[in-house]
Design a protein around this motif. Structure first.
Motif: not given
Length: 666
Positions: A318, A522, A526, A530-531, A533-534, A546, A548, A559, A661, A664
């Motif tokens: 990341w 991960v 996440r 959320g998004n 973190y790639t 990535v 979920d 995702l 998120p 989540t």
């Protein structure tokens, strides 16, 4: 005629006086030989028939020889041995002469030949000794110490290596301490005409007046060494990371994970150095070593838009450029650390070990109550790198890293913070105390105390002497390195344009063969950002995918990006449809109703999340307010309401909120 005789007499007197002056230093050994002969003859007249005297003389010989050996412990081994042999031979001859008579048997021959040999050996030793001081009997070492105010100090055992001299130093008890030597180091360097960094002192841990003086006369680091690749591609992060070499040619290394057998804790590292000190090359040396290992992932925050690190960009798990991205990364770290610690505890690891990164097939590390192999995926080591951290500290507060630094080591996470001046107005004392390991490059002399411990500076480490004139020169204080090495300078390898292609190859190797973030890391990331973190990649095609997470933050699925997209049914007007629509819509010419405003606000939060900006505040809504005719105070109220509804959660920074998120659970 009379004048000629007087002149001859005067000349002869001067020559005789000169010869006597030159001979005087060499007379003591011969006078000692003569004294032994007289003493032996006199002792024979007194104790020829005395058994008690024989026993006493024999014991005296042994005691005197032993005392001579003990007294010579501070001198060189050669002088100590020479003195002991001389005393033993002289005492033994005197004992024999006292009991049997000086003219009995071989005693006369031994006296004439042995006495002459011993006296001549001391004459030769004196002739080979060189002195520059006014006193003929003062050694060069004593003369040097006298010049720098340590006249009563004694030079002991000396070890001479190529370009390195190490001498044991004993100070006068009750009058001098190791602190006196530390203050005298610069004067010693001046007396030897050497740079300040060439003279160091390692105090003994067991004595306040003993230590070792180290002198390195030639700067072996002056020649640049270019980086030619990582030292151990495919190795473990638990192996040493080689980033350069010391001034004696030995590898310059650091360790990140801890090792209970080596009694080494996991390390957080502070990389400190002024402009032009070679901080970028030091970072590249360390990062290429990390990325070449098979069981580690690396997160990077770099406000300079990856200026130095762009060839390595595909290899990072990341990478963010600072600002909101760094805020999200810091928030993610604060949640990832306890999740990783929990996993390690469940699998009976007291700290991260190389076995942690493997599939868990050992019953001893099973998370099941019955201790049958659980088969859980392994957890690679993790490094969080904050480049130019002064920007982050200004934005998030000077204690932004404190909690992370204090808790991360138990989670198999190392924090590396790089900045130019780690002063207390930029970094809190708690954070600085949690970063005991340091790579100290050249700096302003006034900033040395911010980078290095006072004890290391007292040993002779002075990065301020380099400034920006010696790029890459550094001192390393870290676990696993012997304390006597702390004050030894090293130099990192230099990265040139020729290294770019090799770095790109390394990045591709890491993509194909390097570790992938584990489901726990991960899932925790996440769950927080959320998004934003790639992740690097999880499938064979190289596509970013990535996982979920579920409620236990243990497993997950890929995702679907559409899940976090803007609701296509939202009626935002015709001007806001299509790919070219600006963020948050555009001005409609009328102020929205309260219900419409709330809908637009919810839509804005969704767009922030989709863009990966997970930490927000009123200032991020300025354009949105102008477009929709709403005030920042209205936005502040809606942010608080969103926090009450669970859509946002407050951060450690006042006025900043983290988006939870949408898919989540909070």
């Amino acid at each position: 005629m009379r004048n000629r005789d007087e002149h001859s007499t005067s000349t002869g007197g001067r020559v005789g006086a000169y010869l006597l002056h030159r001979a005087k230093p060499h007379l003591p050994p011969w006078l000692g030989v003569a004294g032994i002969g007289v003493a032996g003859t006199g002792a024979h007249l007194l104790w020829a028939d005395s058994v008690a005297a024989g026993v006493g003389l024999t014991l005296s010989t042994v005691a005197l020889t032993g005392a001579t050996w003990w007294a010579g412990r501070e001198t060189s081994p050669q002088r100590r041995l020479h003195s002991a042999i001389t005393v033993a031979a002289g005492s033994a001859w005197m004992t024999g002469a006292a009991l049997a008579g000086p003219l009995t048997g071989i005693l006369p021959d031994t006296y004439l030949m042995g006495g002459a040999v011993l006296a001549l050996s001391w004459n030769i030793r004196m002739a080979l000794r060189t002195t520059d001081g006014p006193a003929a009997t003062e050694s060069a070492d004593k003369g040097l110490l006298a010049k720098v105010g340590l006249a009563k100090a004694m030079i002991g055992k000396t070890q001479v290596e190529p370009n390195r001299v190490t001498a044991a130093l004993a100070l006068e008890g009750g009058e001098q301490t190791n602190d006196d030597v530390a203050r005298a180091l610069v004067r010693i360097a001046s007396a030897l005409d050497l740079p300040q960094s060439a003279v160091r002192y390692q105090p003994s841990a067991d004595s306040a007046r003993r230590g070792e003086l180290v002198i390195v006369p030639k700067d072996m680091l002056d020649e640049t060494v270019e980086w030619e690749g990582p030292s151990l591609p495919g190795g473990s992060i638990a192996d040493p990371l080689v980033i350069g070499q010391y001034d004696d040619g030995s590898p310059l290394v650091v360790w990140l994970p801890g090792d209970p057998e080596a009694k080494r804790n996991a390390s957080h590292i502070l990389v400190a150095g002024g402009t032009g000190s070679g901080k970028g090359d030091a970072a590249l040396n360390l990062q290429t070593e990390i990325l070449s290992r098979k069981d580690v992932i690396l997160w990077l925050s770099d406000p300079k838009a990856f200026q130095d690190f762009r060839p390595l960009l595909p290899a990072y798990d990341w990478a963010v450029e600072g600002g909101a991205g760094t805020e999200a990364m810091v928030e993610a770290l604060q949640h990832v650390i306890p999740a990783r610690t929990g996993w390690l505890g469940e699998h009976s690891y007291r700290q991260w070990a190389p076995e942690s990164a493997q599939k868990q097939t050992d019953p001893a590390h099973s998370c099941r109550p019955d201790r049958t192999p659980c088969g859980c995926p392994g957890m690679p080591y993790m490094v969080a790198w904050m480049e130019e951290a002064a920007n982050t500290l200004r934005a998030l507060g000077d204690d932004a890293f404190t909690g992370i630094a204090q808790e991360a080591r138990s989670a198999g996470v190392s924090l590396i913070v790089s900045l130019q001046r780690p002063s207390y107005d930029q970094m809190s004392t708690s954070t600085r105390a949690s970063l005991p390991s340091v790579i100290a490059l050249g700096c302003d002399p006034r900033d040395e105390g911010f980078s290095l411990p006072e004890s290391v500076i007292d040993q002779g480490a002075h990065p301020g002497a380099w400034g920006n004139r010696k790029p890459g020169y550094c001192y390393i204080v870290s676990g696993g390195i012997a304390p006597e090495r702390y004050a030894s300078p090293g130099r990192t390898q230099q990265f040139t344009t020729r290294a770019v292609s090799l770095m790109e190859m390394l990045a591709q190797w890491t993509v194909r063969n390097g570790a992938v973030a584990d489901p726990v890391t991960v899932g925790a990331a996440r769950a927080v950002v959320g998004n934003a973190y790639t992740g690097r990649r999880t499938d064979e095609t190289g596509q970013v995918a990535v996982p979920d997470q579920d409620d236990t933050i243990q497993t997950g699925t890929q995702l679907d990006p559409e899940d976090a997209a803007i609701d296509p049914e939202a009626d935002l007007g015709p001007a806001q449809q299509g790919d070219d629509a600006p963020l948050f819509g555009q001005e409609t010419g009328r102020k929205p109703s309260p219900e419409e405003a709330r809908t637009l606000f919810a839509q804005a939060l969704d767009e922030f999340e989709e863009a990966g900006q997970m930490v927000i505040g009123p200032k991020d809504f300025m354009d949105w307010c102008d477009s929709n005719g709403l005030s920042r105070s209205w936005v502040s109220l809606r942010l608080k309401e969103a926090a009450e509804d669970g859509r946002l959660t407050p951060t450690n920074q006042t006025g900043r909120w983290r988006i939870v998120p949408a898919l989540t659970p909070a």
